[in-house]
Scaffold this motif. Sequence first.
Motif, mmCIF file in Angstrom:
data_model
loop_
_atom_site.group_PDB
_atom_site.id
_atom_site.type_symbol
_atom_site.label_atom_id
_atom_site.label_comp_id
_atom_site.label_asym_id
_atom_site.label_seq_id
_atom_site.Cartn_x
_atom_site.Cartn_y
_atom_site.Cartn_z
ATOM 1 N N MET A 1 0.812 -1.338 -0.080
ATOM 2 C CA MET A 1 -0.030 0.054 0.073
ATOM 3 C C MET A 1 0.966 1.251 -0.116
ATOM 4 N N PRO A 2 0.492 2.277 -0.964
ATOM 5 C CA PRO A 2 1.256 3.691 -0.672
ATOM 6 C C PRO A 2 1.278 4.146 0.483
ATOM 7 N N SER A 3 2.304 4.888 0.893
ATOM 8 C CA SER A 3 2.499 5.457 2.139
ATOM 9 C C SER A 3 1.606 6.632 2.119
ATOM 10 N N ASN A 4 1.388 7.352 1.017
ATOM 11 C CA ASN A 4 0.354 8.336 1.173
ATOM 12 C C ASN A 4 -1.152 8.180 1.683
ATOM 13 N N ILE A 5 -1.536 6.701 1.504
ATOM 14 C CA ILE A 5 -3.029 6.060 1.753
ATOM 15 C C ILE A 5 -2.760 5.758 3.372
ATOM 16 N N THR A 6 -1.931 5.064 3.747
ATOM 17 C CA THR A 6 -1.799 4.452 5.032
ATOM 18 C C THR A 6 -1.318 5.539 5.812
ATOM 19 N N VAL A 7 -0.691 6.557 5.814
ATOM 20 C CA VAL A 7 -0.178 7.452 6.429
ATOM 21 C C VAL A 7 0.577 7.083 7.746
ATOM 22 N N ARG A 8 -0.165 6.648 8.645
ATOM 23 C CA ARG A 8 0.607 6.347 10.077
ATOM 24 C C ARG A 8 0.421 4.686 10.325
ATOM 25 N N TYR A 118 -0.424 -4.226 3.527
ATOM 26 C CA TYR A 118 -0.712 -5.072 2.160
ATOM 27 C C TYR A 118 -2.197 -4.899 2.000
ATOM 28 N N ASN A 119 -2.605 -4.558 0.779
ATOM 29 C CA ASN A 119 -3.928 -4.117 0.462
ATOM 30 C C ASN A 119 -4.958 -5.662 0.614
ATOM 31 N N ILE A 120 -5.952 -5.437 1.306
ATOM 32 C CA ILE A 120 -6.967 -6.686 1.582
ATOM 33 C C ILE A 120 -7.619 -7.020 0.421
#
Length: 327
Positions: A1-8, A118-120
């Motif tokens: 998953m891109p870091s800009n989506i998961t953030v923290r 990781y994207n579900i």
Amino acid sequence: MPSNITVRLPTLEDLETYALEQWECFLLQLISPSHVDKTLNISSSLMKVFQRRLLSQRDREAPKLTESGFQFLLMDTNAQLWYIIREYITNSEERGVDAGDLISFMLELSFHVIGEAYNINTLTEFQRNIIKDLADLGLVKLQQGRKESWFIPTKLATNLSVSMTESSSRKEGFVVVETNFRVYAYSTSKLHCEILRLFSRVEYQLPNLIVGAITKESLYNAFDNGITADQIVSFLRQNAHPRVAQRVPAVPENVTDQIRLWESDLNRVEMTEAYYYDEFPSRDVFEGACDCAREWSGLLWEDSKKMHLVVKSEVHTYVRDFLRRQK
């Protein structure tokens, strides 16, 4: 998953703390549900699968730990994990799950990177169901964003591809054993307290300290439940507090020697089913019966003066037939 989506994302330390807390909560729910603060989402049918060899229950009685259950609690974390995963896979067909697909997915998961998201949505429905079960066990952590959801593997998941001897999943030690048989466990875990009760007398518990003593009575109770002296000594050594873990030995020798001596006390007498003979009509018949028992390697004891004889139960038939032929 891109870091800009998961953030923290949680740090590796937070992730390891979460995994061990989930695992301990699962084990406590497995053996002592009344001591659990939070209930996991594991189905009752799946919980029964895990408890199958660890607990026994008679009519209208509370479940009790079996011999395998007591030994299971003294295993290190990775050995316990493999035991549970093995039960999970073995009984997969009962839940309508293909064991081959399950093993394949578990191995794939074990090669994921700890702490990465990781994207579900990339998983199949079958894999999403498995991920939910593994999250309850602490192998992954589930997180939900605004639009996407993802899972984060923990160290427990990656240990599935590592042998038990290479595993680094073992927690930092917490037990100090003194030469006077006092036990100090620096822990806030209810599970640790329950484990110590298996072989010691817990005297009092503070918020971060459990104080107890290893006594002859507490060890005899452990031995009766199928726990061996070597397992107890191994547990104390593997979980030795860092302040004493570097000592040689980490557990005082007088304590380990006494634990083994108390166990050997119980093994000094061996019980054997046997038959006792007396009132032989003559010495020739007595000696013939002794020779018959010796021939079948079943003679346990003889008193030639009083003509008394004790033989193993499996040899009784041969001795009896011999005596009948003497009439």
